[in-house]
Design a protein around this motif. Structure first.
Motif, mmCIF file in Angstrom:
data_model
loop_
_atom_site.group_PDB
_atom_site.id
_atom_site.type_symbol
_atom_site.label_atom_id
_atom_site.label_comp_id
_atom_site.label_asym_id
_atom_site.label_seq_id
_atom_site.Cartn_x
_atom_site.Cartn_y
_atom_site.Cartn_z
ATOM 1 N N LYS A 78 2.204 9.216 1.823
ATOM 2 C CA LYS A 78 2.143 8.802 3.873
ATOM 3 C C LYS A 78 3.673 8.208 4.459
ATOM 4 C CE LYS A 78 -0.822 5.548 6.802
ATOM 5 N NZ LYS A 78 -1.929 5.405 6.709
ATOM 6 N N GLU A 79 4.010 7.192 3.525
ATOM 7 C CA GLU A 79 6.049 5.981 3.782
ATOM 8 C C GLU A 79 6.672 6.882 4.295
ATOM 9 O OE1 GLU A 79 8.005 2.427 3.471
ATOM 10 O OE2 GLU A 79 7.285 2.931 1.674
ATOM 11 N N THR A 80 6.843 8.206 3.163
ATOM 12 C CA THR A 80 7.919 9.260 3.009
ATOM 13 C C THR A 80 7.798 10.181 4.088
ATOM 14 O OG1 THR A 80 7.885 8.931 0.879
ATOM 15 C CG2 THR A 80 8.737 10.528 1.657
ATOM 16 N N PHE A 81 6.899 10.524 4.391
ATOM 17 C CA PHE A 81 6.246 11.193 5.334
ATOM 18 C C PHE A 81 6.404 11.181 6.718
ATOM 19 C CE2 PHE A 81 3.925 15.270 8.238
ATOM 20 C CZ PHE A 81 4.496 15.963 7.764
ATOM 21 N N ALA A 82 5.977 9.683 7.128
ATOM 22 C CA ALA A 82 6.283 9.083 8.643
ATOM 23 C C ALA A 82 7.735 8.841 8.759
ATOM 24 C CB ALA A 82 5.259 7.525 8.467
ATOM 25 N N TYR A 83 8.978 8.724 7.867
ATOM 26 C CA TYR A 83 10.126 8.955 7.750
ATOM 27 C C TYR A 83 10.584 10.020 8.248
ATOM 28 C CZ TYR A 83 11.450 3.743 6.621
ATOM 29 O OH TYR A 83 11.546 2.233 7.040
ATOM 30 N N LEU B 270 13.879 3.826 0.380
ATOM 31 C CA LEU B 270 12.223 3.900 -0.056
ATOM 32 C C LEU B 270 12.337 4.174 -0.983
ATOM 33 C CD1 LEU B 270 11.281 6.798 2.433
ATOM 34 C CD2 LEU B 270 10.514 4.146 2.760
ATOM 35 N N GLU B 271 11.111 3.664 -2.040
ATOM 36 C CA GLU B 271 11.094 3.798 -3.116
ATOM 37 C C GLU B 271 11.289 5.048 -3.881
ATOM 38 O OE1 GLU B 271 7.397 3.238 -6.946
ATOM 39 O OE2 GLU B 271 6.960 2.459 -4.960
ATOM 40 N N VAL B 272 12.115 5.433 -4.714
ATOM 41 C CA VAL B 272 12.436 6.760 -4.604
ATOM 42 C C VAL B 272 11.986 7.473 -6.191
ATOM 43 C CG1 VAL B 272 14.989 8.071 -5.979
ATOM 44 C CG2 VAL B 272 14.573 5.683 -4.090
ATOM 45 N N THR B 273 10.701 7.758 -5.679
ATOM 46 C CA THR B 273 9.480 8.951 -6.323
ATOM 47 C C THR B 273 9.363 10.686 -6.630
ATOM 48 O OG1 THR B 273 8.132 8.852 -4.483
ATOM 49 C CG2 THR B 273 8.281 7.193 -6.341
ATOM 50 N N GLY B 274 10.286 10.883 -5.147
ATOM 51 C CA GLY B 274 9.874 12.419 -5.359
ATOM 52 C C GLY B 274 8.757 13.196 -4.951
#
Length: 198
Positions: free
Chosen positions: A90-95, A82-86
């Motif tokens: 929505k996408e990170t939470f889905a993962y 995923l894009e590493v933003t910290g």
């Protein structure tokens, strides 16, 4: 008297909101804002729990999104391409919600003799060698075999972080932390396969 007045007012407002077509909830709710450093509350606690259960986070599950939580989020994002933003968008939470029970990738596996321990056992403290509050998901290792900070998956235990050491933990031995003695005693001593994820 004042408390009863406010409680009554709250009930009236809620009844109006539910019964009024112009104020009621719509099918399309606005998206939640991303969760980032400085955020606090139950959403942050949920993110920390997901990260801890996945072996990415060893810190306190306290609902405070600080630099340690951000670092764990970045590691999770990197690990999942995923894009590493910290920032938990929505996408990170889905993962995070899709963390599987077994890892799909690992660098190697080791068969080890495993025992279990708690902070309540004689001679044990409440904190790991790396300074985190002892809880399930943190394990003691021999750092010459598994470096501290390494993410692991242990069959029959789950995801973990190598966060502690012990006098008797030498070579291919691992000590799995539990939060209560009953669980630790039920685990006993057994051979386990430890997957090195880093």
């Amino acid at each position: 008297m004042k408390r009863a007045f406010w409680a009554f007012t709250f009930v009236l407002v809620m009844l109006f909101a539910v019964s009024s077509p112009s104020v009621g909830l719509t099918a399309e709710q606005p998206e939640k804002a991303p969760i980032a450093v400085g955020a606090r509350g139950d959403e942050v606690r949920a993110v920390q729990k997901f990260l801890a259960d996945g072996g990415f986070y060893a810190g306190a599950i306290d609902g405070i999104f600080g630099p340690i939580t951000a670092k764990a989020v970045k590691e999770f994002q990197r690990n999942n391409d995923l894009e590493v933003t910290g920032i938990v968008d929505k996408e990170t939470f889905a993962y995070l919600g899709r963390l599987t029970s077994e890892p799909s990738r690992y660098s190697r596996s080791i068969v080890m003799k495993a025992s279990a321990y708690t902070a309540h056992d004689p001679g044990n403290g409440s904190y790991t060698y790396r300074g985190n509050y002892l809880r399930k998901g943190l394990v003691a290792v021999d750092p010459s075999v598994i470096p501290l900070g390494t993410r692991l998956y242990i069959k029959g235990y789950g995801y973990a972080v190598a966060d502690d050491i012990g006098g008797a933990i030498k070579g291919n031995r691992i000590d799995l932390a539990y939060e209560n003695r009953r669980e630790a005693l039920a685990f006993g001593v057994r051979q386990v396969t430890v997957y090195i994820l880093d």
